[in-house]
Design a protein around this motif. Structure first.
Motif, PDB file in Angstrom:
ATOM      1  N   SER A 153       0.860  -1.184   0.000  1.00 51.41           N
ATOM      2  CA  SER A 153       0.000   0.000   0.000  1.00 51.41           C
ATOM      3  C   SER A 153       0.891   1.227   0.000  1.00 51.41           C
ATOM      4  O   SER A 153       2.034   1.182   0.450  1.00 51.41           O
ATOM      5  CB  SER A 153      -0.949   0.003   1.200  1.00 51.41           C
ATOM      6  OG  SER A 153      -0.210   0.027   2.411  1.00 51.41           O
ATOM      7  N   PRO A 154       0.361   2.352  -0.507  1.00 54.66           N
ATOM      8  CA  PRO A 154       1.187   3.551  -0.629  1.00 54.66           C
ATOM      9  C   PRO A 154       1.070   4.484   0.568  1.00 54.66           C
ATOM     10  O   PRO A 154       0.111   5.231   0.687  1.00 54.66           O
ATOM     11  CB  PRO A 154       0.619   4.220  -1.888  1.00 54.66           C
ATOM     12  CG  PRO A 154      -0.827   3.844  -1.874  1.00 54.66           C
ATOM     13  CD  PRO A 154      -0.923   2.502  -1.189  1.00 54.66           C
ATOM     14  N   SER A 155       1.989   4.419   1.471  1.00 57.12           N
ATOM     15  CA  SER A 155       2.130   5.378   2.563  1.00 57.12           C
ATOM     16  C   SER A 155       1.143   5.143   3.712  1.00 57.12           C
ATOM     17  O   SER A 155       0.032   4.648   3.525  1.00 57.12           O
ATOM     18  CB  SER A 155       1.969   6.813   2.041  1.00 57.12           C
ATOM     19  OG  SER A 155       2.210   7.753   3.057  1.00 57.12           O
ATOM     20  N   TRP A 156       1.598   5.508   4.892  1.00 56.83           N
ATOM     21  CA  TRP A 156       0.757   5.422   6.087  1.00 56.83           C
ATOM     22  C   TRP A 156      -0.416   6.388   5.982  1.00 56.83           C
ATOM     23  O   TRP A 156      -0.269   7.533   5.577  1.00 56.83           O
ATOM     24  CB  TRP A 156       1.580   5.753   7.339  1.00 56.83           C
ATOM     25  CG  TRP A 156       2.634   4.752   7.629  1.00 56.83           C
ATOM     26  CD1 TRP A 156       3.957   4.829   7.297  1.00 56.83           C
ATOM     27  CD2 TRP A 156       2.459   3.497   8.291  1.00 56.83           C
ATOM     28  NE1 TRP A 156       4.620   3.698   7.706  1.00 56.83           N
ATOM     29  CE2 TRP A 156       3.731   2.866   8.324  1.00 56.83           C
ATOM     30  CE3 TRP A 156       1.361   2.844   8.852  1.00 56.83           C
ATOM     31  CZ2 TRP A 156       3.926   1.612   8.908  1.00 56.83           C
ATOM     32  CZ3 TRP A 156       1.557   1.606   9.441  1.00 56.83           C
ATOM     33  CH2 TRP A 156       2.819   1.004   9.471  1.00 56.83           C
ATOM     34  N   GLY A 157      -1.585   5.902   6.361  1.00 57.71           N
ATOM     35  CA  GLY A 157      -2.756   6.764   6.410  1.00 57.71           C
ATOM     36  C   GLY A 157      -3.538   6.851   5.123  1.00 57.71           C
ATOM     37  O   GLY A 157      -4.605   7.451   5.105  1.00 57.71           O
ATOM     38  N   THR A 158      -3.039   6.249   4.051  1.00 53.69           N
ATOM     39  CA  THR A 158      -3.849   6.188   2.836  1.00 53.69           C
ATOM     40  C   THR A 158      -4.957   5.170   3.054  1.00 53.69           C
ATOM     41  O   THR A 158      -4.831   4.244   3.870  1.00 53.69           O
ATOM     42  CB  THR A 158      -3.020   5.778   1.615  1.00 53.69           C
ATOM     43  OG1 THR A 158      -2.474   4.458   1.830  1.00 53.69           O
ATOM     44  CG2 THR A 158      -1.877   6.752   1.368  1.00 53.69           C
TER      45      THR A 158
END
Length: 319
Positions: A153-158
């Motif tokens: 997944s792309p980046s924390w919080g996405t």
């Protein structure tokens, strides 16, 4: 005399606000994007910027400021002059970023949403060599070998990152979530087979899907995505808890004059209604939205209600 004085002051301020809107923009507008080139915030922002430049008579420039889970880019805009010339590309995470990163010098109140420009479906896609054809196939494999299927997944919080956790909850499985710096960094690993799957915004994945480098299993929207009509939704495959609609748009620093916010909202709505821009956004895998400032604020509130409990339940601590 006091009521008369206040009324007179209001009348004096009204022409100032009107002049502010009429004079805006007086210089190039900079759209700060926390994702790299090819990420969905970059894609939709460049499309809007192209058409908006033609309308307002000033360049609208997209700047990529990557890293730090988007927080340096957000802080840059939050501390910029609130005059409408520096804006931030935002998404659902604007609502709950403070739950992931407590103690930051900014929060959602540091920004004024201008518009929710597009809906951005999420897609779960796998490397074409993987045997999974459906979500049930992936779930069965995960139950047979807990923790072995890696999902990027792309980046924390996405919502891609949070969607992986939601899939684990809904299907009662254990995956191996792998969080990347951004989508641009994640795709090469998935395409090369170093990760088994990716949960990401459809617009960013679409070129890889069309080239056959990824195979989509499901989209998160209530109905099938127009750009992927043969890919079923999670709901169709028996996972109604994995249905949501993301949004992305632009926001300004708090304190930006309301007249400027309203003018930007009107101009961006006009761009979204333009047949050329609208068709381009659809081709890129987005759902053109638009709407009022109040509607954008309501979407921020809805995003907070959906995702903050998941962050708290999983005690997410970005690394």
């Amino acid at each position: 005399m006091k009521p008369l004085f206040l009324a007179s002051a209001a009348l004096l301020l009204f022409p100032v606000a009107l002049a502010t809107a009429q004079d805006f923009p007086s210089q190039p507008i900079h759209i700060i994007v926390s994702a790299g080139p090819g990420g969905s915030p970059d894609i939709f922002s460049r499309t809007l910027a192209h058409y908006l430049t033609e309308r307002i008579g000033q360049p609208v420039l997209v700047e990529n400021r990557q890293g730090g889970a988007g927080n340096p880019a957000s802080e840059y805009v939050a501390t910029s002059k609130p005059d409408g010339h520096t804006l931030l590309a935002v998404s659902s995470s604007l609502a709950f970023n403070d739950a992931l990163f407590p103690g930051l010098p900014f929060n959602r109140d540091s920004f004024v949403p201008i518009i929710a420009a597009i809906g951005s479906q999420q897609v779960l896609a796998v490397h074409p060599d993987q045997p999974f054809e459906t979500i049930d196939d992936l779930v069965a494999a995960a139950k047979a070998s807990p923790g072995t299927i890696s999902v990027a997944s792309p980046s924390w919080g996405t919502t891609g990152q949070l969607g992986v956790l939601l899939l684990q909850d809904e299907a009662d499985i254990e995956l191996n979530p792998v969080v990347y710096r951004n989508a641009t960094a994640a795709f090469p690993d998935v395409v090369a087979g170093h990760a088994d799957a990716i949960f990401v915004t459809l617009s960013a994945a679409l070129p890889f899907i069309r080239d056959g480098a990824l195979r989509p299993l499901a989209v998160t929207t209530p109905e099938r995505a127009p750009s992927l009509p043969d890919t079923p939704t999670f709901r169709e495959q028996g996972y109604p808890g994995l249905v949501w609609e993301d949004w992305q748009g632009w926001a300004a620093p708090a304190g930006t004059p309301q007249a400027v916010i309203d003018k930007l909202n009107a101009e961006i709505n006009a761009v979204i209604a333009d047949p050329g821009a609208n068709a381009q956004l659809v081709e890129q895998g987005f759902v053109p939205l638009g709407g009022t400032v109040a509607e954008a604020v309501a979407l921020v509130d809805a995003s907070d209600a959906l995702w903050r409990p998941i962050i708290v339940r999983h005690n997410i601590k970005p690394e």
